[in-house]
Motif scaffolding. Structure first.
Motif, mmCIF file in Angstrom:
data_model
loop_
_atom_site.group_PDB
_atom_site.id
_atom_site.type_symbol
_atom_site.label_atom_id
_atom_site.label_comp_id
_atom_site.label_asym_id
_atom_site.label_seq_id
_atom_site.Cartn_x
_atom_site.Cartn_y
_atom_site.Cartn_z
ATOM 1 N N ILE A 67 0.827 -1.200 0.000
ATOM 2 C CA ILE A 67 0.000 0.000 0.000
ATOM 3 C C ILE A 67 0.864 1.254 0.000
ATOM 4 O O ILE A 67 0.565 2.233 -0.695
ATOM 5 C CB ILE A 67 -0.967 -0.018 1.200
ATOM 6 C CG1 ILE A 67 -2.014 -1.124 0.988
ATOM 7 C CG2 ILE A 67 -1.652 1.330 1.377
ATOM 8 C CD1 ILE A 67 -2.899 -1.371 2.173
ATOM 9 N N ARG A 68 1.949 1.224 0.742
ATOM 10 C CA ARG A 68 2.847 2.386 0.752
ATOM 11 C C ARG A 68 3.386 2.665 -0.654
ATOM 12 O O ARG A 68 3.485 3.823 -1.076
ATOM 13 C CB ARG A 68 4.003 2.153 1.717
ATOM 14 C CG ARG A 68 4.892 3.391 1.861
ATOM 15 C CD ARG A 68 6.084 3.153 2.765
ATOM 16 N NE ARG A 68 6.805 4.395 2.935
ATOM 17 C CZ ARG A 68 6.824 5.148 4.025
ATOM 18 N NH1 ARG A 68 6.145 4.749 5.097
ATOM 19 N NH2 ARG A 68 7.504 6.264 4.077
ATOM 20 N N ASN A 69 3.696 1.616 -1.369
ATOM 21 C CA ASN A 69 4.177 1.768 -2.741
ATOM 22 C C ASN A 69 3.125 2.462 -3.609
ATOM 23 O O ASN A 69 3.444 3.361 -4.402
ATOM 24 C CB ASN A 69 4.528 0.404 -3.319
ATOM 25 C CG ASN A 69 5.123 0.490 -4.701
ATOM 26 O OD1 ASN A 69 6.105 1.186 -4.933
ATOM 27 N ND2 ASN A 69 4.539 -0.241 -5.640
ATOM 28 N N HIS A 70 1.860 2.059 -3.449
ATOM 29 C CA HIS A 70 0.768 2.712 -4.183
ATOM 30 C C HIS A 70 0.689 4.187 -3.809
ATOM 31 O O HIS A 70 0.544 5.058 -4.681
ATOM 32 C CB HIS A 70 -0.561 2.026 -3.875
ATOM 33 C CG HIS A 70 -0.753 0.720 -4.577
ATOM 34 N ND1 HIS A 70 -0.777 0.596 -5.952
ATOM 35 C CD2 HIS A 70 -0.936 -0.529 -4.101
ATOM 36 C CE1 HIS A 70 -0.961 -0.672 -6.280
ATOM 37 N NE2 HIS A 70 -1.057 -1.370 -5.170
ATOM 38 N N TRP A 71 0.740 4.472 -2.533
ATOM 39 C CA TRP A 71 0.626 5.857 -2.075
ATOM 40 C C TRP A 71 1.737 6.728 -2.664
ATOM 41 O O TRP A 71 1.499 7.872 -3.053
ATOM 42 C CB TRP A 71 0.667 5.915 -0.552
ATOM 43 C CG TRP A 71 -0.568 5.425 0.125
ATOM 44 C CD1 TRP A 71 -1.530 4.594 -0.396
ATOM 45 C CD2 TRP A 71 -0.984 5.718 1.452
ATOM 46 N NE1 TRP A 71 -2.510 4.354 0.531
ATOM 47 C CE2 TRP A 71 -2.203 5.016 1.672
ATOM 48 C CE3 TRP A 71 -0.437 6.482 2.479
ATOM 49 C CZ2 TRP A 71 -2.884 5.097 2.892
ATOM 50 C CZ3 TRP A 71 -1.117 6.545 3.696
ATOM 51 C CH2 TRP A 71 -2.327 5.871 3.895
ATOM 52 N N GLU A 72 2.935 6.185 -2.701
ATOM 53 C CA GLU A 72 4.056 6.951 -3.254
ATOM 54 C C GLU A 72 3.833 7.265 -4.732
ATOM 55 O O GLU A 72 4.118 8.371 -5.197
ATOM 56 C CB GLU A 72 5.356 6.187 -3.038
ATOM 57 C CG GLU A 72 5.797 6.150 -1.578
ATOM 58 C CD GLU A 72 6.963 5.225 -1.326
ATOM 59 O OE1 GLU A 72 7.292 4.421 -2.236
ATOM 60 O OE2 GLU A 72 7.544 5.280 -0.220
ATOM 61 N N HIS A 73 3.314 6.277 -5.466
ATOM 62 C CA HIS A 73 3.016 6.503 -6.886
ATOM 63 C C HIS A 73 1.952 7.589 -7.054
ATOM 64 O O HIS A 73 2.075 8.463 -7.931
ATOM 65 C CB HIS A 73 2.540 5.206 -7.542
ATOM 66 C CG HIS A 73 3.621 4.234 -7.854
ATOM 67 N ND1 HIS A 73 4.759 4.570 -8.561
ATOM 68 C CD2 HIS A 73 3.740 2.919 -7.550
ATOM 69 C CE1 HIS A 73 5.533 3.512 -8.685
ATOM 70 N NE2 HIS A 73 4.949 2.489 -8.077
#
Length: 221
Positions: A67-73
């Motif tokens: 989820i953190r990866n999605h948020w960063e994108h």
């Protein structure tokens, strides 16, 4: 906006399939606001998509990383703010149903404020690290927008609100929506809807498509 998404009028409008706990929808919020500002007479009808309703398991390290990866994108693509201290939580259950139901309750009480409430819940979750699975937090956010807190809490708890929320989820599935945000425009002469965007896009191409669609509607009127 109609209380019942299946009873939309036949005048030209947009339908916005979204979820207040969808990060790409948070990224898309300024685009929706730009459409509303540029075309104030064009109705935007919100349908709650049902991103992860009724999840009952706490987020583990793998889920947090994903989820953190999605948020960063989303942050990089949209410029929207995110509070990454969210990932310090140890017991969060990512159940999107309460937030969606809160928007439906708000839609029942003040249809014209449904999108504003969806955006406010999203901001609270993504940019303020507030727990929008909590009914008291949701009531606080609704009250910020001028909803009567007691009336909101009553609407949020009613069975018909739960069923209307499930109806939104079903409508998204029936429409073939596979991701959020999705924005469609219609009805056209044949009664069908035209896709504006399936997934996040910045405001410029989306506004251009909406403008072109409106021109086409005027040409055939």
């Amino acid at each position: 906006m109609s209380d019942n998404p299946s009873s939309f009028p036949q005048t030209p409008h947009l339908i916005y399939f979204a979820d207040p706990m969808c990060s790409w929808c948070w990224g898309f919020a300024p685009v929706i606001e730009a459409i509303a500002e540029l075309y104030p007479d064009l109705a935007i009808r919100l349908v709650l998509g049902g991103l992860r309703p009724f999840t009952d398991k706490r987020m583990d390290a793998s889920a947090k990383a994903d989820i953190r990866n999605h948020w960063e994108h989303v942050r990089d693509a949209s410029g929207q703010p995110f509070d990454f201290s969210f990932f310090e939580r140890d017991d969060f259950v990512y159940d999107t149903e309460p937030a969606a139901r809160a928007v439906v309750a708000g839609r029942q009480l003040g249809p014209e404020k449904a999108i504003a409430l969806e955006h406010r819940i999203a901001r609270a979750f993504y940019a303020e690290n507030r727990d929008v699975t909590d009914s008291e937090t949701l009531a606080d956010l609704a009250a910020e927008l001028g909803f009567d807190r007691t009336a909101f809490q009553a609407a949020f708890a009613r069975e018909d609100t739960r069923q209307e929320t499930l109806g939104d989820f079903a409508l998204s599935q029936h429409a073939g929506v596979t991701g959020f945000p999705t924005l469609i425009a219609g009805p056209q002469a044949d009664g069908n809807y035209a896709l504006v965007t399936a997934g996040f896009q910045p405001s410029e191409p989306v506004l251009a498509r909406v403008g072109l669609w409106l021109e086409q509607q005027r040409a055939v009127a």
